[in-house]
Design a protein around this motif. Structure first.
Motif, short mmCIF file in Angstrom:
data_model
loop_
_atom_site.label_atom_id
_atom_site.label_comp_id
_atom_site.label_asym_id
_atom_site.label_seq_id
_atom_site.Cartn_x
_atom_site.Cartn_y
_atom_site.Cartn_z
N SER A 130 -15.47 58.26 22.59
CA SER A 130 -16.74 57.54 22.74
C SER A 130 -17.92 58.47 22.95
O SER A 130 -19.05 58.01 23.11
CB SER A 130 -16.63 56.56 23.92
OG SER A 130 -16.32 57.26 25.11
N ASN A 131 -17.66 59.77 22.97
CA ASN A 131 -18.74 60.76 23.15
C ASN A 131 -19.36 61.06 21.79
O ASN A 131 -18.87 61.92 21.05
CB ASN A 131 -18.19 62.03 23.79
CG ASN A 131 -19.28 63.06 24.05
OD1 ASN A 131 -20.48 62.74 23.98
ND2 ASN A 131 -18.89 64.29 24.32
N VAL A 132 -20.43 60.35 21.45
CA VAL A 132 -21.10 60.49 20.16
C VAL A 132 -22.40 61.25 20.38
O VAL A 132 -23.30 60.78 21.08
CB VAL A 132 -21.36 59.12 19.51
CG1 VAL A 132 -22.04 59.30 18.16
CG2 VAL A 132 -20.06 58.34 19.36
N GLU A 133 -22.51 62.42 19.76
CA GLU A 133 -23.73 63.22 19.89
C GLU A 133 -24.88 62.60 19.11
O GLU A 133 -26.00 62.48 19.60
CB GLU A 133 -23.46 64.65 19.39
CG GLU A 133 -22.41 65.40 20.17
CD GLU A 133 -22.91 65.83 21.53
OE1 GLU A 133 -24.02 66.39 21.61
OE2 GLU A 133 -22.18 65.60 22.53
N SER A 134 -24.61 62.19 17.88
CA SER A 134 -25.63 61.58 17.04
C SER A 134 -24.96 60.87 15.87
O SER A 134 -23.82 61.19 15.52
CB SER A 134 -26.62 62.62 16.51
OG SER A 134 -25.96 63.55 15.67
N TYR A 135 -25.66 59.91 15.28
CA TYR A 135 -25.15 59.23 14.09
C TYR A 135 -26.32 58.64 13.31
O TYR A 135 -27.36 58.30 13.88
CB TYR A 135 -24.15 58.12 14.45
CG TYR A 135 -24.71 56.99 15.28
CD1 TYR A 135 -25.11 55.79 14.68
CD2 TYR A 135 -24.84 57.11 16.66
CE1 TYR A 135 -25.62 54.74 15.44
CE2 TYR A 135 -25.35 56.07 17.44
CZ TYR A 135 -25.73 54.89 16.81
OH TYR A 135 -26.24 53.86 17.56
N SER A 136 -26.16 58.56 12.00
CA SER A 136 -27.21 58.02 11.13
C SER A 136 -27.37 56.53 11.39
O SER A 136 -26.39 55.80 11.51
CB SER A 136 -26.87 58.27 9.66
OG SER A 136 -26.74 59.66 9.40
N LYS A 137 -28.62 56.09 11.43
CA LYS A 137 -28.90 54.69 11.75
C LYS A 137 -29.44 53.98 10.52
O LYS A 137 -30.65 53.84 10.32
CB LYS A 137 -29.88 54.62 12.92
CG LYS A 137 -29.32 55.22 14.22
CD LYS A 137 -30.34 55.21 15.33
CE LYS A 137 -29.72 55.70 16.63
NZ LYS A 137 -29.20 57.08 16.53
N VAL A 138 -28.50 53.58 9.66
CA VAL A 138 -28.84 52.76 8.49
C VAL A 138 -28.73 51.31 8.94
O VAL A 138 -27.63 50.75 8.99
CB VAL A 138 -27.92 53.07 7.30
CG1 VAL A 138 -28.31 52.23 6.08
CG2 VAL A 138 -27.95 54.56 6.96
N LYS A 139 -29.83 50.72 9.30
CA LYS A 139 -29.83 49.39 9.93
C LYS A 139 -29.36 48.31 8.98
O LYS A 139 -29.59 48.40 7.76
CB LYS A 139 -31.23 49.08 10.45
CG LYS A 139 -31.69 50.04 11.54
CD LYS A 139 -33.06 49.66 12.05
CE LYS A 139 -33.50 50.63 13.17
NZ LYS A 139 -34.84 50.29 13.70
N PRO A 140 -28.68 47.28 9.52
CA PRO A 140 -28.29 47.11 10.92
C PRO A 140 -27.07 47.96 11.27
O PRO A 140 -26.15 48.09 10.48
CB PRO A 140 -27.97 45.63 11.02
CG PRO A 140 -27.52 45.25 9.64
CD PRO A 140 -28.33 46.11 8.71
N VAL A 141 -27.07 48.53 12.48
CA VAL A 141 -25.98 49.38 12.94
C VAL A 141 -25.87 49.24 14.45
O VAL A 141 -26.87 49.04 15.15
CB VAL A 141 -26.23 50.86 12.54
CG1 VAL A 141 -27.54 51.37 13.14
CG2 VAL A 141 -25.06 51.74 12.96
N SER A 142 -24.64 49.34 14.97
CA SER A 142 -24.42 49.24 16.41
C SER A 142 -23.30 50.17 16.82
O SER A 142 -22.37 50.45 16.05
CB SER A 142 -24.07 47.80 16.82
OG SER A 142 -22.85 47.40 16.21
N LEU A 143 -23.41 50.69 18.05
CA LEU A 143 -22.40 51.58 18.63
C LEU A 143 -21.82 50.92 19.87
O LEU A 143 -22.55 50.54 20.78
CB LEU A 143 -23.03 52.93 18.99
CG LEU A 143 -22.15 53.89 19.81
CD1 LEU A 143 -20.90 54.28 19.03
CD2 LEU A 143 -22.95 55.13 20.20
N SER A 144 -20.50 50.79 19.90
CA SER A 144 -19.81 50.21 21.06
C SER A 144 -18.59 51.06 21.36
O SER A 144 -17.59 51.04 20.62
CB SER A 144 -19.40 48.77 20.78
OG SER A 144 -18.67 48.24 21.86
N GLY A 145 -18.67 51.84 22.44
CA GLY A 145 -17.55 52.72 22.79
C GLY A 145 -17.33 53.77 21.72
O GLY A 145 -18.21 54.57 21.41
#
Length: 541
Positions: A130-145
């Protein structure tokens, strides 16, 4: 990558096939592809992806899937597609210190790369942590755990190459089999011998700086160290006479467990594998031929795995398989469970051979666990040829040879006791760590008492076998080496007892932390040196 697709025939004619498209850069990493049609909730019909070329899109790779039933206009078909890509993750940074966390980058797409327009789609990316430094945000997008969900997206055009990058923590040991040379030798006298020469490399973030054994032993309980101390290889349930060795000799620190449906071998290299480190070893075993070799008159069918399970999530970069058949085998037909490259047939000569034994050779690259499948090898062999090689039974009374065999048996018993002693050290070291954390003096006292009793018994047993070696007039160098091992083991135990006493002092507050750490580092360095010296003596026996 697993894809569930509901396809609709929007044309005016029935269709009986469709295509899968893969970007060229991704196709270079493709190792395995499979597809099924879901007929209902519990039944599936397998499809056979076949590589094809489409003239208008030569910069892309395509696979054609032939359907069993036609899809009428406005009809739908539910398809499940599975693709396995290798080397799709790259460590970033490329070098890390011994106790650093390992971060990797994944470059992919939020869309299913399809040659057709897609009305609606959702992409779920499951990460190793669950340790995410960064990720591309091509909306809609969500991070859970440890899960990133892209979408839902609507009306995505064909061949949409939108890319995303995910940078996250992944401390999985990135082991890769650089090369595997597997030899299967078939005998019509009831045995099939298998031997593998394996070159393994840790392809994760390379270790920066020097290796500290103290830091490694101190951090063995941490889950965030991407180093490999051991891994499990799974062999057939009927495997026997298993051996595991390297250039130095037999590696006795590994363990074998006989299960109902397999043999599990715990492979322990002579040193832990960090990023960039590698090791070579040989693994072999025998299996009874009646389980894999079938006959009908003079016609035979050999059915065996093309590869074994070397370790979990295994990637084999290159494999070369050689199958040695009995002398006189002919009309050979080899059928692989998937596409392989077949090399020129050859001959193998051994004792009493006249014309040589036929050898079938194949090679392939980029294999994964999905490739653990059986091949079929058919051939003809006249049973009368078994009489070509005479069976010689010679019984000779050789007292010198009998003595050598007895000495070898005693040395094997001593090696087993040495393994038990190593396990005893590990168990008591764990008890010391547990005492330091939980401060349960009663439990620690019991563990220490058991350690002393078990150690005395092992020491006494080795002494008895040492006396037997003298009776059998073993070479003086052998007895001297065992005596030296006993002496060094006593020093090693004394140092471990000192570690226990240091731990008791720090727990009750009789020693400050700085002095404790200094003494512990010195103690562990001495124990590590003794362990290496004992390992060398053992390997020379």
């Amino acid at each position: 990558m697993k894809v569930q697709v509901l396809m609709e025939n929007t044309g005016t004619n029935s269709i009986n096939s469709f295509h899968i498209a893969i970007e060229s850069k991704m196709h270079e990493m493709l190792s395995f592809i499979d597809a099924n049609v879901k007929t209902d909730a519990s039944n599936k019909h397998p499809l056979m992806p076949r590589r094809v070329s489409i003239s208008d899109n030569r910069d892309k790779s395509f696979y054609r899937l032939q359907l069993r039933d036609n899809v009428a206009p406005s009809g739908t078909v539910a398809v499940e597609i599975e693709m396995v890509f290798v080397n799709a993750l790259r460590p970033y940074p490329a070098q890390i210190n011994q106790l650093d966390k390992q971060l990797v980058i994944y470059d992919g797409s939020p869309y299913f790369f399809s040659p057709y327009n897609t009305i609606k789609q959702i992409t779920t990316v499951t990460l190793a942590s669950s340790n995410v430094e960064s990720y591309s945000k091509v909306k809609p997008v969500s991070l859970s755990g440890s899960t990133i969900t892209y979408g839902p997206y609507r009306n995505t055009p064909a061949f949409d190459g939108t890319s995303v990058t995910i940078h996250y923590e992944n401390n999985s040991p990135f082991l890769s089999v650089v090369s595997l040379e597997r030899v299967i030798e078939v005998s019509h006298w009831g045995n099939i011998a298998v031997e593998e020469k394996i070159h393994i490399k840790h392809v994760g973030a390379a270790l920066k700086g020097s290796f500290s054994r103290f830091d490694f032993q101190r951090g063995q309980s941490y889950e965030n160290i991407p180093a490999v101390k051991s891994f499990k290889t799974v062999l057939p349930a009927s495997a026997k006479d298993v051996y595991y060795r390297d250039e130095i000799g037999n590696i006795s620190t590994s363990h074998m467990l006989q299960l109902e449906d397999s043999v599990e071998l715990d492979i322990r290299p002579r040193f832990p594998l960090f990023g960039g480190w590698q090791t070579h070893y040989t693994l072999g075993y025998n299996v009874p031929s009646f389980q894999y070799l079938y006959s009908n008159g003079n016609s035979y069918l050999l059915q065996m795995r093309l590869i074994d399970h070397i370790f979990d999530n295994c990637v084999i970069e290159n494999i070369k398989l050689r199958i040695i058949l009995p002398e006189g085998a002919k009309n050979i037909i080899f059928k692989a469970p998937y596409q392989v490259e077949r090399d020129a047939d050859g001959l193998h000569f051994t004792y009493l051979d006249v014309v040589g034994r036929p050898v079938i050779s194949i090679h392939k690259s980029k294999l994964v666990e999905h490739h653990i499948q059986d091949f079929n090898l058919r051939y003809d062999f006249s049973q009368i040829l078994l009489l070509r090689e005479p069976l010689l039974v010679v019984v000779i009374k050789d007292e010198a040879n009998e003595a050598r065999q007895k000495v070898a048996g005693i040395l094997e018993e001593i090696q087993c006791l040495q393994e038990n002693r190593e396990s005893l050290y590990e168990s008591f070291s764990s008890a010391i760590s547990k005492y330091k954390a939980q401060k349960n003096s009663n439990a620690f006292g019991s563990a220490r008492k058991k350690f002393d009793l078990d150690y005395k018994k092992i020491y006494a047993d080795v002494t008895v076998f040492l006396e037997k070696l003298g009776t059998e007039k073993a070479e003086s160098t052998i007895t001297q080496q065992i005596q030296e091992i006993q002496t060094k083991e006593m020093e090693r135990k004394h140092l471990l007892d000192q570690t226990a006493s240091l731990t008791e002092q720090i727990v009750v507050g009789k020693i400050d932390r700085e002095k404790y750490i200094d003494n512990l580092q010195s103690n562990m360095a001495k124990r590590s040196k003794l362990a290496e010296e004992i390992a060398i003596l053992n390997s020379n026996l």
